[in-house]
Design a protein around this motif. Structure first.
Motif, PDB file in Angstrom:
ATOM      1  N   GLY A  74      19.677 -76.105   1.327  1.00  0.00           N
ATOM      2  CA  GLY A  74      20.667 -76.611   1.648  1.00  0.00           C
ATOM      3  C   GLY A  74      21.266 -77.532   0.306  1.00  0.00           C
ATOM      4  O   GLY A  74      22.037 -77.793   0.918  1.00  0.00           O
ATOM      5  N   VAL A  75      20.866 -77.852  -0.342  1.00  0.00           N
ATOM      6  CA  VAL A  75      21.377 -78.308  -1.354  1.00  0.00           C
ATOM      7  C   VAL A  75      22.588 -77.988  -1.752  1.00  0.00           C
ATOM      8  O   VAL A  75      23.448 -78.217  -1.560  1.00  0.00           O
ATOM      9  CB  VAL A  75      20.736 -79.213  -2.771  1.00  0.00           C
ATOM     10  N   THR A  78      25.675 -77.636   0.791  1.00  0.00           N
ATOM     11  CA  THR A  78      26.692 -79.602   0.473  1.00  0.00           C
ATOM     12  C   THR A  78      27.569 -78.475   0.388  1.00  0.00           C
ATOM     13  O   THR A  78      28.508 -78.942   0.247  1.00  0.00           O
ATOM     14  CB  THR A  78      25.875 -79.933  -0.564  1.00  0.00           C
ATOM     15  N   PHE A  79      27.832 -77.589  -0.750  1.00  0.00           N
ATOM     16  CA  PHE A  79      29.483 -77.246  -1.414  1.00  0.00           C
ATOM     17  C   PHE A  79      30.361 -75.677  -0.602  1.00  0.00           C
ATOM     18  O   PHE A  79      31.221 -75.915  -0.192  1.00  0.00           O
ATOM     19  CB  PHE A  79      29.217 -76.678  -2.325  1.00  0.00           C
ATOM     20  N   ASN A  83      30.259 -77.780   5.602  1.00  0.00           N
ATOM     21  CA  ASN A  83      29.801 -78.938   5.007  1.00  0.00           C
ATOM     22  C   ASN A  83      30.492 -80.150   4.720  1.00  0.00           C
ATOM     23  O   ASN A  83      30.728 -81.486   4.502  1.00  0.00           O
ATOM     24  CB  ASN A  83      29.078 -79.724   4.216  1.00  0.00           C
ATOM     25  N   ALA A  86      31.234 -83.247   6.692  1.00  0.00           N
ATOM     26  CA  ALA A  86      29.603 -84.086   6.508  1.00  0.00           C
ATOM     27  C   ALA A  86      30.273 -84.957   5.943  1.00  0.00           C
ATOM     28  O   ALA A  86      29.655 -86.268   6.133  1.00  0.00           O
ATOM     29  CB  ALA A  86      29.064 -83.377   6.210  1.00  0.00           C
ATOM     30  N   PHE A  87      31.561 -84.663   4.500  1.00  0.00           N
ATOM     31  CA  PHE A  87      31.431 -86.063   3.962  1.00  0.00           C
ATOM     32  C   PHE A  87      32.356 -87.510   4.208  1.00  0.00           C
ATOM     33  O   PHE A  87      32.140 -88.064   4.016  1.00  0.00           O
ATOM     34  CB  PHE A  87      32.443 -85.137   2.890  1.00  0.00           C
ATOM     35  N   ILE A 202      25.984 -82.628  11.683  1.00  0.00           N
ATOM     36  CA  ILE A 202      26.212 -81.892  10.522  1.00  0.00           C
ATOM     37  C   ILE A 202      24.600 -80.929  10.632  1.00  0.00           C
ATOM     38  O   ILE A 202      24.717 -79.875  10.661  1.00  0.00           O
ATOM     39  CB  ILE A 202      25.276 -83.414   9.776  1.00  0.00           C
ATOM     40  N   ASN A 241      21.559 -80.323   2.877  1.00  0.00           N
ATOM     41  CA  ASN A 241      22.881 -81.177   3.217  1.00  0.00           C
ATOM     42  C   ASN A 241      23.192 -82.131   2.598  1.00  0.00           C
ATOM     43  O   ASN A 241      24.089 -81.959   2.591  1.00  0.00           O
ATOM     44  CB  ASN A 241      23.474 -80.046   4.896  1.00  0.00           C
ATOM     45  N   VAL A 242      21.990 -83.357   3.535  1.00  0.00           N
ATOM     46  CA  VAL A 242      22.703 -84.891   3.205  1.00  0.00           C
ATOM     47  C   VAL A 242      22.333 -85.423   2.306  1.00  0.00           C
ATOM     48  O   VAL A 242      22.838 -86.693   1.913  1.00  0.00           O
ATOM     49  CB  VAL A 242      22.162 -85.367   4.710  1.00  0.00           C
ATOM     50  N   ILE A 244      22.587 -84.710  -1.839  1.00  0.00           N
ATOM     51  CA  ILE A 244      24.070 -84.814  -2.759  1.00  0.00           C
ATOM     52  C   ILE A 244      24.852 -85.848  -1.875  1.00  0.00           C
ATOM     53  O   ILE A 244      24.983 -87.352  -2.341  1.00  0.00           O
ATOM     54  CB  ILE A 244      24.438 -83.592  -2.976  1.00  0.00           C
ATOM     55  N   MET A 245      25.366 -86.068  -0.519  1.00  0.00           N
ATOM     56  CA  MET A 245      25.609 -87.134  -0.061  1.00  0.00           C
ATOM     57  C   MET A 245      25.489 -87.982   0.063  1.00  0.00           C
ATOM     58  O   MET A 245      26.044 -89.242  -0.069  1.00  0.00           O
ATOM     59  CB  MET A 245      26.220 -87.058   1.727  1.00  0.00           C
TER      60      MET A 245
END
Length: 309
Positions: A74-75, A78-79, A83, A86-87, A202, A241-242, A244-245
């Protein structure tokens, strides 16, 4: 007219210019975006580094290993292209923080509904995957008799991400007052509803997600037929996914929140312009990348792409 977190009632000038520049940015990103580089070079390496072993095509041994795999991938996810949208949540979140002296709880408050929306949708999808198993379109990678050469798995992705992209564009236009705010009524009763909706979007990224590492987790959950495992694993995938954001937002709020808050407070139209630009760019990217560029990759239509894309 009521307002929500994404629509503050102060609409920017030069709205046509904001739409044009934002849409061009989203389009340009689709031209240069390399899924191969992002998925394999970044995604695989991040997940492998977090888990301490090579993850691609590696078997998932047991539920605990699956939970760790879900969070790590999931992390890493993010990239990926799923996603990018999501940013766009960073803009309204950052605009809501006015001072560095505020309590950490105030900084983290908008992230609660965001995470709740993501976990709810992803957990429900995880339960469905565990119940239905491998008969879902996610496993149908062959185009069969389709003349376009697009598999059911990619058709599902095109539909889901196309809808998400349209929602993003709609929110961007609403931020500028060009269309009615779709969240105005519910926001009047539940002020955190906009961030919950963003989290739900997301979470919906997992529906038909083509990211190879997620497909490994998907197959493991489907073959297990364990609804609890499916719900937990998919929830952790969304949380990853969220994550790091969220960290980026907290750092932004604590390190630059005072100046950022004053800048937005000096002219509320700035917040509207930033939110609109973020949503429109993200929405255009989602629509063009998932609904147009996929057809170009199957040589159904022509679309400009960088040599490395």
């Amino acid at each position: 007219m009521g307002t929500s977190l994404f629509v503050n009632g102060h609409f920017p000038r030069r709205r046509a210019l904001i739409i044009l520049v934002s849409a061009l940015f989203g389009f340009a990103l689709t031209v240069v975006w390399s899924a191969e580089f992002v998925d394999r070079t970044i995604g695989d390496n991040v997940a492998s580094g977090l888990l301490g072993h090579e993850v691609r095509d590696a078997p998932i041994e047991g539920a605990l290993a699956g939970v760790a795999f879900a969070l790590a991938t999931g992390v890493a996810g993010t990239f990926t292209a799923c996603n990018v949208a999501a940013f766009s949540a960073i803009a309204p979140l950052a605009g809501s923080v006015r001072t560095r002296r505020g309590r950490l709880a105030q900084v983290l408050k908008p992230l609660g509904p965001l995470a709740a929306g993501a976990v709810l949708v992803s957990a429900l999808y995880g339960v469905i995957v565990a119940l239905v198993g491998t008969g879902m379109p996610q496993f149908q990678e062959s185009a069969g008799g389709a003349s376009s050469g697009v598999s059911p798995r990619l058709v599902q992705a095109m539909v889901v991400y196309g809808i998400i992209g349209l929602v993003m564009v709609c929110l961007g236009l609403a931020s500028m007052g060009l269309v009615p705010d779709p969240l105005a009524r519910v926001s009047a009763r539940y002020p955190s509803a906009p961030m919950f909706v963003m989290g739900a979007l997301i979470g919906a990224f997992l529906i038909g997600r083509p990211f190879a590492l997620f497909r490994q987790l998907f197959r493991d959950a489907a073959e297990s037929h364990n609804v609890l495992y499916g719900a937990v694993a998919f929830s952790l995938q969304a949380v990853g996914n969220v994550l790091i954001m969220a960290v980026l937002f907290v750092l932004m709020a604590l390190l630059a929140g005072d100046r950022l808050g004053r800048w937005f407070a000096a002219d509320p139209r700035r917040a509207s312009a930033v939110m609109a630009a973020a949503f429109i760019a993200a929405g255009v990217f989602m629509i063009l990348y998932w609904d147009v560029r996929i057809l170009a990759r199957r040589e159904v239509i022509w679309y400009p792409m960088a040599p490395w894309a």
